[in-house]
Design a protein around this motif. Structure first.
Motif, PDB file in Angstrom:
ATOM      1  N   GLY A 122       0.789  -1.228   0.000  1.00 20.04           N
ATOM      2  CA  GLY A 122       0.000   0.000   0.000  1.00 20.04           C
ATOM      3  C   GLY A 122       0.815   1.269   0.000  1.00 20.04           C
ATOM      4  O   GLY A 122       0.310   2.337  -0.361  1.00 20.04           O
ATOM      5  N   TYR A 123       2.084   1.149   0.397  1.00 18.63           N
ATOM      6  CA  TYR A 123       2.937   2.343   0.527  1.00 18.63           C
ATOM      7  C   TYR A 123       4.274   2.070  -0.161  1.00 18.63           C
ATOM      8  O   TYR A 123       5.269   1.728   0.484  1.00 18.63           O
ATOM      9  N   PRO A 124       4.313   2.237  -1.477  1.00 21.28           N
ATOM     10  CA  PRO A 124       5.527   1.898  -2.233  1.00 21.28           C
ATOM     11  C   PRO A 124       6.684   2.869  -2.044  1.00 21.28           C
ATOM     12  O   PRO A 124       7.821   2.551  -2.411  1.00 21.28           O
ATOM     13  N   TYR A 125       6.413   4.047  -1.474  1.00 22.55           N
ATOM     14  CA  TYR A 125       7.471   5.043  -1.307  1.00 22.55           C
ATOM     15  C   TYR A 125       7.773   5.213   0.187  1.00 22.55           C
ATOM     16  O   TYR A 125       6.847   5.344   0.995  1.00 22.55           O
ATOM     17  N   ARG A 126       9.046   5.222   0.530  1.00 23.62           N
ATOM     18  CA  ARG A 126       9.415   5.374   1.928  1.00 23.62           C
ATOM     19  C   ARG A 126      10.776   6.035   2.044  1.00 23.62           C
ATOM     20  O   ARG A 126      11.592   6.021   1.110  1.00 23.62           O
ATOM     21  N   SER A 127      11.010   6.615   3.203  1.00 22.51           N
ATOM     22  CA  SER A 127      12.334   7.143   3.515  1.00 22.51           C
ATOM     23  C   SER A 127      13.171   6.021   4.105  1.00 22.51           C
ATOM     24  O   SER A 127      12.641   5.049   4.645  1.00 22.51           O
ATOM     25  N   ASP A 128      14.491   6.144   4.004  1.00 22.69           N
ATOM     26  CA  ASP A 128      15.381   5.132   4.553  1.00 22.69           C
ATOM     27  C   ASP A 128      16.087   5.628   5.809  1.00 22.69           C
ATOM     28  O   ASP A 128      17.148   5.116   6.172  1.00 22.69           O
ATOM     29  N   THR A 129      15.499   6.599   6.452  1.00 24.10           N
ATOM     30  CA  THR A 129      16.093   7.143   7.670  1.00 24.10           C
ATOM     31  C   THR A 129      15.891   6.171   8.828  1.00 24.10           C
ATOM     32  O   THR A 129      15.014   5.305   8.793  1.00 24.10           O
ATOM     33  N   LEU A 130      16.678   6.336   9.857  1.00 23.19           N
ATOM     34  CA  LEU A 130      16.594   5.476  11.029  1.00 23.19           C
ATOM     35  C   LEU A 130      15.776   6.142  12.124  1.00 23.19           C
ATOM     36  O   LEU A 130      15.783   7.365  12.254  1.00 23.19           O
ATOM     37  N   GLY A 131      15.078   5.339  12.905  1.00 23.39           N
ATOM     38  CA  GLY A 131      14.353   5.881  14.062  1.00 23.39           C
ATOM     39  C   GLY A 131      13.032   6.521  13.707  1.00 23.39           C
ATOM     40  O   GLY A 131      11.988   6.180  14.257  1.00 23.39           O
ATOM     41  N   VAL A 132      13.051   7.455  12.747  1.00 23.66           N
ATOM     42  CA  VAL A 132      11.845   8.144  12.261  1.00 23.66           C
ATOM     43  C   VAL A 132      11.753   7.901  10.758  1.00 23.66           C
ATOM     44  O   VAL A 132      12.689   8.192  10.019  1.00 23.66           O
ATOM     45  N   ARG A 133      10.606   7.384  10.300  1.00 26.01           N
ATOM     46  CA  ARG A 133      10.487   7.046   8.882  1.00 26.01           C
ATOM     47  C   ARG A 133       9.133   7.473   8.332  1.00 26.01           C
ATOM     48  O   ARG A 133       8.147   7.570   9.070  1.00 26.01           O
ATOM     49  N   LEU A 134       9.121   7.697   7.032  1.00 23.56           N
ATOM     50  CA  LEU A 134       7.906   8.047   6.306  1.00 23.56           C
ATOM     51  C   LEU A 134       7.556   6.941   5.321  1.00 23.56           C
ATOM     52  O   LEU A 134       8.439   6.384   4.655  1.00 23.56           O
ATOM     53  N   TRP A 135       6.263   6.624   5.234  1.00 25.37           N
ATOM     54  CA  TRP A 135       5.722   5.741   4.202  1.00 25.37           C
ATOM     55  C   TRP A 135       4.647   6.524   3.460  1.00 25.37           C
ATOM     56  O   TRP A 135       3.827   7.209   4.088  1.00 25.37           O
TER      57      TRP A 135
END
Length: 339
Positions: free
Chosen positions: A175-188
């Motif tokens: 459902g969420y093909p885009y995401r950040s690769d940051t650690l601890g805090v992430r976005l989908w």
């Protein structure tokens, strides 16, 4: 011959003789009813002034200002306590004085109790969800599925552990093909993400910024997890690291070139906390604009404060709400926006 009436030994009363005896030391001396009423009335006035002037409470020793503002809605409990004291003391003056804190609390939070949602949840152009998923969450996969079921366009997840990350990636991939690769805090996100970068508010990653390319145009989204606070006997309410992180986050938001901005995450503080004003003064609280009730988020089993926030700028909020509990110690928060 006149006789003296007989007086029983059991009914005879001894006449006091000699000087009055002093009251034993340490014995409580009752305050007259009028005095008790004045004391209760004075307490009511103090409670009203403390609520009305809460922004003036200094954040010097022990950070009392932030501590009181965090639990400010609960100051309303002083009203039934004072009213009960007035009833026990049978004081009309005290009963009337209780109207002062009642009025102060009503001015601060009366509107909060109403349902300000103009549309049903999730019916806006752009829906966001923020959740501190708790690094000790025993069911990350179940939490991920519950968040995906919300239908939000963007998910901001805080306190992501490296151990649990694969479960979230697996459950959210469809459902969420885009995401950040940051650690601890992430976005989908359901929509493409551009300009993804960590925001340096602390020595390690506790904030991330991205441009979400929505069908209605670009929106700058910040996900953050401000530093934790502690309450200790020697230092009181320790908020220095959190406050410093908030100032750095506020500077990043102020420098944001896009007109439409969302800042969401675990602030470890309420929107009423004046120490967080560098951020909150720039934006509108989704819960204040279009929520129902206080929207408390922590602790999840018996929420007492709202420390998880969604702040917006350049958009209108059509609805804001909390989602059902997951395996985290926080409740997720959501908001629908009109672009």
């Amino acid at each position: 011959m006149l006789s003296t009436p007989y007086r029983s030994e059991t009914t005879r009363q001894e006449e006091p003789s000699g000087p009055p005896q002093p009251r034993p030391a340490g014995r409580f001396r009752a305050v007259p009813a009028t005095g008790r009423g004045r004391l209760i009335a004075a307490g009511a006035v103090c409670a009203a002034l403390t609520m009305a002037l809460h922004t003036w409470i200094p954040n010097g020793a022990f950070n009392l200002g932030s501590l009181f503002q965090t639990f400010l809605p609960w100051a309303g409990l002083s009203v039934p306590v004072l009213l009960l004291a007035a009833a026990v003391g049978r004081s009309r003056l005290a009963a009337v004085a209780v109207l002062a804190p009642l009025t102060a609390w009503g001015c601060l939070f009366g509107g909060t109790l109403t349902d300000k949602r103009s549309e049903r949840p999730g019916s806006g152009d752009f829906t966001v969800v923020s959740h501190n998923v708790d690094e000790e969450n025993p069911d990350p996969a179940g939490t991920a599925r519950a968040l995906a079921a919300s239908g939000a366009d963007v998910l901001a997840l805080e306190e992501m552990s490296s151990k649990a990350t694969p479960a979230y990636e697996r459950e959210l991939a469809a459902g969420y093909p885009y995401r950040s690769d940051t650690l601890g805090v992430r976005l989908w996100s359901k929509h493409p993400l551009n300009g993804v970068e960590a925001v340096p508010i602390m020595p390690w990653t506790r904030a991330v910024r991205a441009t979400v390319e929505t069908p209605g145009g670009p929106v700058a989204v910040f996900a953050t997890h401000l530093a934790s606070v502690r309450v200790t006997p020697d230092a009181g309410f320790t908020t220095a690291r959190r406050n410093d992180a908030a100032r750095k986050l506020a500077a990043a938001v102020r420098a944001e070139p896009l007109a439409r901005v969302v800042v969401m995450g675990d602030f470890n503080g309420t929107a009423e906390d004046s120490a967080l004003r560098p951020v909150t003064s720039q934006m509108a609280s989704a819960q204040h604009e279009a929520g129902a009730g206080f929207g408390f988020t922590w602790p999840a089993r018996f929420p007492m404060v709202r420390i998880d926030q969604i702040l917006v700028k350049g958009m209108s909020v059509t609805s804001a709400w909390t989602l059902p509990a997951t395996g985290s110690d926080h409740l997720p928060v959501a908001a629908s926006l009109r672009l």
